[in-house]
Design a protein around this motif. Structure first.
Motif, PDB file in Angstrom:
ATOM      1  N   TYR A  36      -4.613  -7.708 -10.814  1.00 35.80           N
ATOM      2  CA  TYR A  36      -4.347  -6.315 -11.134  1.00 35.80           C
ATOM      3  C   TYR A  36      -3.485  -6.251 -12.385  1.00 35.80           C
ATOM      4  CZ  TYR A  36      -6.002  -4.598  -6.594  1.00 35.80           C
ATOM      5  OH  TYR A  36      -6.782  -4.279  -5.507  1.00 35.80           O
ATOM      6  N   LEU A  44      -1.644   0.458 -10.210  1.00 37.04           N
ATOM      7  CA  LEU A  44      -2.280  -0.847 -10.344  1.00 37.04           C
ATOM      8  C   LEU A  44      -3.779  -0.671 -10.556  1.00 37.04           C
ATOM      9  CD1 LEU A  44      -0.361  -2.333  -7.345  1.00 37.04           C
ATOM     10  CD2 LEU A  44      -0.158  -3.202  -9.665  1.00 37.04           C
ATOM     11  N   LYS A  49     -12.077  -9.575  -9.163  1.00 36.59           N
ATOM     12  CA  LYS A  49     -11.853 -10.088  -7.812  1.00 36.59           C
ATOM     13  C   LYS A  49     -12.801 -11.240  -7.541  1.00 36.59           C
ATOM     14  CE  LYS A  49     -14.980  -6.602  -5.984  1.00 36.59           C
ATOM     15  NZ  LYS A  49     -15.097  -5.328  -5.214  1.00 36.59           N
ATOM     16  N   PHE A  51     -14.509 -13.151  -4.149  1.00 36.31           N
ATOM     17  CA  PHE A  51     -14.697 -13.267  -2.703  1.00 36.31           C
ATOM     18  C   PHE A  51     -15.446 -14.546  -2.375  1.00 36.31           C
ATOM     19  CE2 PHE A  51     -12.543  -9.638  -2.173  1.00 36.31           C
ATOM     20  CZ  PHE A  51     -13.165  -8.448  -1.831  1.00 36.31           C
ATOM     21  N   ALA A  97      -9.684  -9.900   6.183  1.00 33.76           N
ATOM     22  CA  ALA A  97     -10.543  -8.745   5.948  1.00 33.76           C
ATOM     23  C   ALA A  97     -10.608  -8.412   4.464  1.00 33.76           C
ATOM     24  CB  ALA A  97     -10.031  -7.535   6.725  1.00 33.76           C
ATOM     25  N   ASN A  99      -8.378  -7.087   2.718  1.00 39.28           N
ATOM     26  CA  ASN A  99      -7.756  -5.821   2.404  1.00 39.28           C
ATOM     27  C   ASN A  99      -6.252  -5.920   2.165  1.00 39.28           C
ATOM     28  OD1 ASN A  99     -10.060  -4.244   4.651  1.00 39.28           O
ATOM     29  ND2 ASN A  99     -10.188  -4.535   2.467  1.00 39.28           N
TER      30      ASN A  99
ATOM     31  N   TYR B  33      -3.507   2.375   2.651  1.00 40.96           N
ATOM     32  CA  TYR B  33      -2.442   1.370   2.633  1.00 40.96           C
ATOM     33  C   TYR B  33      -1.230   1.943   1.905  1.00 40.96           C
ATOM     34  CZ  TYR B  33      -6.709  -1.448   2.973  1.00 40.96           C
ATOM     35  OH  TYR B  33      -7.942  -1.947   3.325  1.00 40.96           O
ATOM     36  N   TYR B  35       2.316   0.639  -0.072  1.00 33.88           N
ATOM     37  CA  TYR B  35       3.055  -0.473  -0.650  1.00 33.88           C
ATOM     38  C   TYR B  35       4.343   0.062  -1.275  1.00 33.88           C
ATOM     39  CZ  TYR B  35      -0.920  -3.669  -0.313  1.00 33.88           C
ATOM     40  OH  TYR B  35      -1.931  -4.474   0.148  1.00 33.88           O
ATOM     41  N   PHE B  45       3.583  -4.927   0.955  1.00 32.26           N
ATOM     42  CA  PHE B  45       2.790  -4.153   1.902  1.00 32.26           C
ATOM     43  C   PHE B  45       3.682  -3.579   2.996  1.00 32.26           C
ATOM     44  CE2 PHE B  45      -0.666  -2.874   4.457  1.00 32.26           C
ATOM     45  CZ  PHE B  45      -0.435  -3.295   5.754  1.00 32.26           C
ATOM     46  N   ASP B  56      -2.474  -2.302  10.489  1.00 35.05           N
ATOM     47  CA  ASP B  56      -1.643  -3.460  10.172  1.00 35.05           C
ATOM     48  C   ASP B  56      -0.264  -2.968   9.765  1.00 35.05           C
ATOM     49  OD1 ASP B  56      -2.616  -6.555   8.484  1.00 35.05           O
ATOM     50  OD2 ASP B  56      -0.913  -6.078   9.772  1.00 35.05           O
ATOM     51  N   LYS B  57       0.699  -3.823   9.938  1.00 36.13           N
ATOM     52  CA  LYS B  57       2.073  -3.461   9.639  1.00 36.13           C
ATOM     53  C   LYS B  57       2.741  -4.601   8.903  1.00 36.13           C
ATOM     54  CE  LYS B  57       5.956  -1.277  12.064  1.00 36.13           C
ATOM     55  NZ  LYS B  57       6.473  -0.883  13.377  1.00 36.13           N
ATOM     56  N   PHE B  90       3.363   3.016  -3.569  1.00 37.48           N
ATOM     57  CA  PHE B  90       1.948   3.132  -3.874  1.00 37.48           C
ATOM     58  C   PHE B  90       1.146   3.362  -2.602  1.00 37.48           C
ATOM     59  CE2 PHE B  90       1.703   2.261  -8.257  1.00 37.48           C
ATOM     60  CZ  PHE B  90       2.619   1.275  -8.574  1.00 37.48           C
ATOM     61  N   SER B  94      -9.461   2.265   0.638  1.00 42.00           N
ATOM     62  CA  SER B  94     -10.658   1.429   0.531  1.00 42.00           C
ATOM     63  C   SER B  94     -11.680   1.919   1.548  1.00 42.00           C
ATOM     64  CB  SER B  94     -10.342  -0.048   0.769  1.00 42.00           C
ATOM     65  OG  SER B  94     -10.028  -0.283   2.127  1.00 42.00           O
ATOM     66  N   GLY B  96     -14.298   0.325   4.219  1.00 38.94           N
ATOM     67  CA  GLY B  96     -14.788  -0.831   4.939  1.00 38.94           C
ATOM     68  C   GLY B  96     -14.002  -2.089   4.625  1.00 38.94           C
ATOM     69  N   SER B  97     -14.362  -3.186   5.290  1.00 39.92           N
ATOM     70  CA  SER B  97     -13.674  -4.442   5.036  1.00 39.92           C
ATOM     71  C   SER B  97     -14.189  -5.040   3.739  1.00 39.92           C
ATOM     72  CB  SER B  97     -13.913  -5.417   6.188  1.00 39.92           C
ATOM     73  OG  SER B  97     -15.272  -5.763   6.263  1.00 39.92           O
ATOM     74  N   HIS B  98     -13.397  -5.818   3.103  1.00 34.70           N
ATOM     75  CA  HIS B  98     -13.678  -6.405   1.796  1.00 34.70           C
ATOM     76  C   HIS B  98     -13.869  -5.351   0.726  1.00 34.70           C
ATOM     77  CE1 HIS B  98     -14.051  -9.961   4.077  1.00 34.70           C
ATOM     78  NE2 HIS B  98     -15.213  -9.699   4.568  1.00 34.70           N
ATOM     79  N   GLY B  99     -13.535  -4.126   1.061  1.00 28.94           N
ATOM     80  CA  GLY B  99     -13.651  -3.099   0.058  1.00 28.94           C
ATOM     81  C   GLY B  99     -12.538  -3.199  -0.957  1.00 28.94           C
ATOM     82  N   GLU B 100     -12.842  -2.861  -2.176  1.00 25.80           N
ATOM     83  CA  GLU B 100     -11.824  -2.885  -3.217  1.00 25.80           C
ATOM     84  C   GLU B 100     -10.772  -1.841  -2.919  1.00 25.80           C
ATOM     85  OE1 GLU B 100     -13.393  -2.255  -7.104  1.00 25.80           O
ATOM     86  OE2 GLU B 100     -11.488  -1.533  -7.899  1.00 25.80           O
ATOM     87  N   LEU B 101      -9.497  -2.206  -3.105  1.00 21.48           N
ATOM     88  CA  LEU B 101      -8.412  -1.252  -2.962  1.00 21.48           C
ATOM     89  C   LEU B 101      -8.241  -0.478  -4.259  1.00 21.48           C
ATOM     90  CD1 LEU B 101      -7.721  -3.092  -0.497  1.00 21.48           C
ATOM     91  CD2 LEU B 101      -5.318  -2.659  -1.028  1.00 21.48           C
ATOM     92  N   PHE B 103      -5.747   2.029  -6.099  1.00 18.61           N
ATOM     93  CA  PHE B 103      -4.363   2.454  -6.012  1.00 18.61           C
ATOM     94  C   PHE B 103      -4.143   3.802  -6.687  1.00 18.61           C
ATOM     95  CE2 PHE B 103      -1.845  -1.049  -4.283  1.00 18.61           C
ATOM     96  CZ  PHE B 103      -2.772  -2.072  -4.285  1.00 18.61           C
ATOM     97  N   GLY B 104      -3.251   4.584  -6.106  1.00 17.27           N
ATOM     98  CA  GLY B 104      -2.769   5.778  -6.772  1.00 17.27           C
ATOM     99  C   GLY B 104      -1.750   5.404  -7.821  1.00 17.27           C
TER     100      GLY B 104
END
Lengths: 113, 112
Positions: A36, A44, A49, A51, A97, A99, B33, B35, B45, B56-57, B90, B94, B96-101, B103-104
């Motif tokens: 990023y 960001l 990426k 995978f 995952a 994520n 998410y 951050y 995170f 998740d935490k 932040f 995203s 689904g899984s493996h989806g790109e995050l 960010f704002g």
């Protein structure tokens, strides 16, 4: 636990010169790796990426990165930097995952005219 | 294209006050998410939500809480603010899984 190390805190490069930013990761399985870029006071932006598949990944703005499993590295490169590339760059590894991200400490790039 | 919207962009509070940050994910993104990025630090995170449930935490203080609403927007509530809470917060979303995050641009909280 996953972790990311960016050994270089600051890098200064001349405009037009090549750039390489180092990233080493620690992860138990196949990592999901990201680079990023963050301009001052901004959010960001994802550059690229990895995978799976081809270990040389092309990204936006002319950046590329190479995944080397044997070295646990994912270094970012650009053949010729522009003044607008001055920013902070973060390498990150995703969880299973892909994520939740763990970021490295960042490398601040300064571009000399 | 629509991006992740965060509000407010800047917020100034005093110690022991409460702050609420809002995040509006990209339409049809189901995961949010949060951050926290302290001055000169990398983003850490805090917490994530998938389909309105906490998924998740991370290193979120007990003084902080968050939730995701039926319209998928999320709010981060911070109480008993401390000087060390001053940071850029932040939100990312995203699909689904493996989806790109995505960010704002972040909400900058300053605690005086």
């Amino acid at each position: 636990a996953q972790s990311v190390t960016q050994p270089d805190i600051h890098i200064t490069v001349s405009e037009g010169a090549s750039l390489e930013l180092r990233c080493n990761y620690s992860y138990g399985a196949t990592p999901y790796l990201f680079w990023y870029v963050q301009s001052p006071g901004q959010g960001l932006q994802l550059l690229l990426k990895y995978f799976s598949g081809d270990t040389l990944v092309q990204g936006i703005k002319g950046f590329e990165a190479e995944f080397k499993r044997s070295q646990s590295s994912f270094n970012l490169r650009k053949p010729s930097v522009h003044w607008s590339d001055a920013a902070e760059y973060f390498c990150a590894v995703g969880d299973a995952a892909g994520n939740k991200l763990t970021f490295g400490g960042g490398t601040r790039v300064l571009v000399k005219p | 294209a629509a991006g992740v919207i965060q509000s407010p962009r800047h917020l100034i509070k005093e110690k022991r006050e409460t702050a609420t940050l809002k995040c509006y994910p990209i339409p049809r993104h189901d995961t949010v998410y949060w951050y926290q990025q302290g001055p000169g630090q990398d983003p850490q995170f805090l917490i994530s939500f998938y389909e309105k449930m906490q998924s998740d935490k991370g290193s979120i203080p007990d003084r902080f809480s968050a939730q995701q609403f039926s319209d998928y927007h999320s709010e981060l509530n911070m109480s008993s603010l401390e000087l060390g809470d001053s940071a850029l917060y932040f939100c990312a979303s995203s699909s689904g899984s493996h989806g790109e995050l995505f960010f704002g641009e972040g909400s900058r909280l300053t605690v005086l």
